[in-house]
Design an enzyme around this catalytic site. Sequence first.
Site, mmCIF file in Angstrom:
data_model
loop_
_atom_site.group_PDB
_atom_site.id
_atom_site.type_symbol
_atom_site.label_atom_id
_atom_site.label_comp_id
_atom_site.label_asym_id
_atom_site.label_seq_id
_atom_site.Cartn_x
_atom_site.Cartn_y
_atom_site.Cartn_z
ATOM 1 N N HIS A 138 -1.933 -10.091 -3.102
ATOM 2 C CA HIS A 138 -2.671 -9.137 -3.938
ATOM 3 C C HIS A 138 -3.406 -9.863 -5.071
ATOM 4 C CE1 HIS A 138 -3.649 -5.558 -6.246
ATOM 5 N NE2 HIS A 138 -3.045 -4.769 -5.367
ATOM 6 N N GLN A 173 -7.793 -4.209 2.556
ATOM 7 C CA GLN A 173 -7.910 -3.249 1.467
ATOM 8 C C GLN A 173 -8.788 -3.868 0.385
ATOM 9 O OE1 GLN A 173 -6.339 -0.256 1.616
ATOM 10 N NE2 GLN A 173 -6.721 0.580 -0.413
ATOM 11 N N ASP A 213 -11.276 1.905 -3.072
ATOM 12 C CA ASP A 213 -9.862 1.574 -2.921
ATOM 13 C C ASP A 213 -9.477 2.018 -1.515
ATOM 14 O OD1 ASP A 213 -7.256 0.824 -3.241
ATOM 15 O OD2 ASP A 213 -6.792 2.211 -4.865
ATOM 16 N N GLU A 237 -7.226 -7.502 0.028
ATOM 17 C CA GLU A 237 -5.852 -7.587 0.511
ATOM 18 C C GLU A 237 -5.814 -7.486 2.037
ATOM 19 O OE1 GLU A 237 -3.522 -4.602 -1.760
ATOM 20 O OE2 GLU A 237 -5.421 -4.362 -2.849
ATOM 21 N N HIS A 284 3.531 0.095 -2.673
ATOM 22 C CA HIS A 284 3.959 -1.316 -2.711
ATOM 23 C C HIS A 284 5.485 -1.485 -2.703
ATOM 24 C CE1 HIS A 284 -0.140 -2.346 -2.997
ATOM 25 N NE2 HIS A 284 -0.294 -2.378 -4.299
ATOM 26 N N ASN A 328 0.827 -1.196 0.000
ATOM 27 C CA ASN A 328 0.000 0.000 0.000
ATOM 28 C C ASN A 328 0.871 1.259 0.000
ATOM 29 O OD1 ASN A 328 -2.457 1.646 0.258
ATOM 30 N ND2 ASN A 328 -3.408 -0.200 1.077
ATOM 31 N N ARG A 329 0.400 2.336 0.597
ATOM 32 C CA ARG A 329 1.022 3.640 0.400
ATOM 33 C C ARG A 329 1.850 4.102 1.597
ATOM 34 N NH1 ARG A 329 -3.456 2.569 -2.171
ATOM 35 N NH2 ARG A 329 -3.822 3.457 -4.230
ATOM 36 N N TYR A 338 -6.584 -10.883 -7.393
ATOM 37 C CA TYR A 338 -7.865 -10.371 -7.873
ATOM 38 C C TYR A 338 -8.805 -11.560 -8.060
ATOM 39 C CZ TYR A 338 -5.761 -5.840 -9.145
ATOM 40 O OH TYR A 338 -5.150 -4.611 -9.130
#
Length: 330
Positions: A170, A265, A229, A294, A99, A72-73, A172
């Site tokens: 991560h 997330q 998000d 996530e 990431h 993440n950030r 999908y």
Amino acid sequence: MTRFGTLAGGGDVDRLVISAGDLTAAILTFGAILQDVRLAGLGHSLTLGSDVLAAYEGPYNSFGSIIGPVANRIRNATAQLDGTTLHFEPNMIGGHTLHSGKAGLRKKLWQVVDHQPDRLTLRAEAEDSEGGFPGYRSWQVTYVAEAPATLTMTLTASTDAPTLMNTVNHSYWNLDGSPTYHGHTLRLAADRYLPVNEMLLPTGQIASVGSTAFDYRSPQTLGPQTMVDHNFCLSDGRAPLRPVAWLTGTSGVTMEMSTTEPGLQVYDGNTIRSDGFPGHHGTPYGLQAGLALEAQFWPDAPANPNFPSIRLDPGQPREQVTRWAFGKSG
């Protein structure tokens, strides 16, 4: 074990398969990627992936991979640790880090430690200051398939110096094998979430999901209008393994996700691009082809002391567990 391909910069990537009951999963040694998940009787993978290695070096670089050392950030690509300012790669617009940049776990070739019919263990390492993160660090991930159709990921991390650590898978998910997840329903065991600013960085507020578009406490149908998000706050710290998310496809395929982590997330896949690379359908993926769930610590924790800490110290290895249980109703 079969050879999957060779990386553009060199290094052979293998594909390993595990199975039990009705479940079969394939994992790559590149990024410890969960490349394929299948239920007996279905003709499609439940997770997005590609049979082309170059796709994972390009637009699918996060699909199914282990993200770390900090997912993440990270605000302004810096963090304070014991009076020292750490500097990371500013790979986001605005000079932030996403990431862990190019030095992250998703770019590593993991080594096979053990492979049995129903389980696989991989290992990766990082040198001190790699990517700006202190400490020699090591990770070990084990994927285990169990009947009737359960996949469990156990990820352990250790360090020889104080550092920052927040790792996630991560993947999908699209349980129908359709071009989008539209029509799926999602339920979350979260009554709080983290609002974000225009750069998708947490504002520092911890808000109730009540009377917002982020209230998934009862099943919500996903569609073109889905825009999320955000981190959903499952707890204020790590907890025993418990169910946190329930995803159901229009075909009746179900997934119950459990984790030990304090956050989840949820990402709508609204920036998925393919650059022409095929997915498991043989055609490129488009927007909202899959939903990312996530399990993690809360994002941008170093800049928000009221969030659960992502500090990791020597002699205190961290173990996180995430479990996906699949079924089919009707």
